[in-house]
Write a protein that holds these residues in place. Structure first.
Motif, mmCIF file in Angstrom:
data_model
loop_
_atom_site.group_PDB
_atom_site.id
_atom_site.type_symbol
_atom_site.label_atom_id
_atom_site.label_comp_id
_atom_site.label_asym_id
_atom_site.label_seq_id
_atom_site.Cartn_x
_atom_site.Cartn_y
_atom_site.Cartn_z
ATOM 1 N N LEU A 70 0.857 -1.177 0.000
ATOM 2 C CA LEU A 70 0.000 0.000 0.000
ATOM 3 C C LEU A 70 0.892 1.225 0.000
ATOM 4 O O LEU A 70 1.653 1.444 0.921
ATOM 5 N N ASN A 72 -0.261 6.959 -1.638
ATOM 6 C CA ASN A 72 -1.355 7.508 -2.433
ATOM 7 C C ASN A 72 -2.484 6.489 -2.611
ATOM 8 O O ASN A 72 -3.257 6.591 -3.549
ATOM 9 N N ASN A 73 -2.579 5.536 -1.708
ATOM 10 C CA ASN A 73 -3.669 4.566 -1.662
ATOM 11 C C ASN A 73 -3.771 3.678 -2.892
ATOM 12 O O ASN A 73 -4.854 3.415 -3.397
ATOM 13 N N GLU A 133 -9.218 3.200 -2.268
ATOM 14 C CA GLU A 133 -7.954 2.608 -2.695
ATOM 15 C C GLU A 133 -8.071 2.126 -4.132
ATOM 16 O O GLU A 133 -9.114 1.660 -4.561
#
Length: 116
Positions: free
Chosen positions: A25, A28-29, A48
């Motif tokens: 992860l 910036n998702n 996400e």
């Protein structure tokens, strides 16, 4: 034997992408996985961007030292919202030090969500 050693080294080099139980992860998702043989991108509804990259594609992109927006599903047809594919392409390229390329005949569309 050398072929297997090289393959093992390459796979260990991208271990976060090759283990189904693990994911990466980024800040910036963007979540990277390698759960199946198809490279695809989708918004998981939790803020996400879920990016599945096949092991074969990881090796291909690294060997080419570049990725195209179309490698991550961008259409470039002016109608399809390409923001997820563009974001995934840049996140992957940044993670691996690769160059990002666009198809010179494509016109990429960023929908309302990307314009916010």
């Amino acid at each position: 034997m050398i072929k297997y050693i090289l393959l093992t080294f390459l796979l260990l080099n991208c271990v976060s992408l090759t283990q189904a139980q693990n994911s990466t992860l980024l800040e910036n998702n963007v979540v990277f996985t390698s759960l199946d043989k198809e490279t695809r991108v989708h918004d998981n509804g939790k803020g996400e961007l879920q990016v599945n990259i096949s092991t074969k594609d990881v090796l291909k992109f690294k060997a080419a030292r570049s990725v195209y927006y179309s490698d991550f599903g961008a259409k470039g047809d002016v109608k399809t919202d390409d923001i997820d594919a563009i974001a995934a392409t840049h996140a992957f390229a940044n993670m691996h030090g690769l160059t990002v390329k666009a198809n010179p005949t494509a016109t990429y569309y960023i929908g309302e969500r990307g314009a916010q």
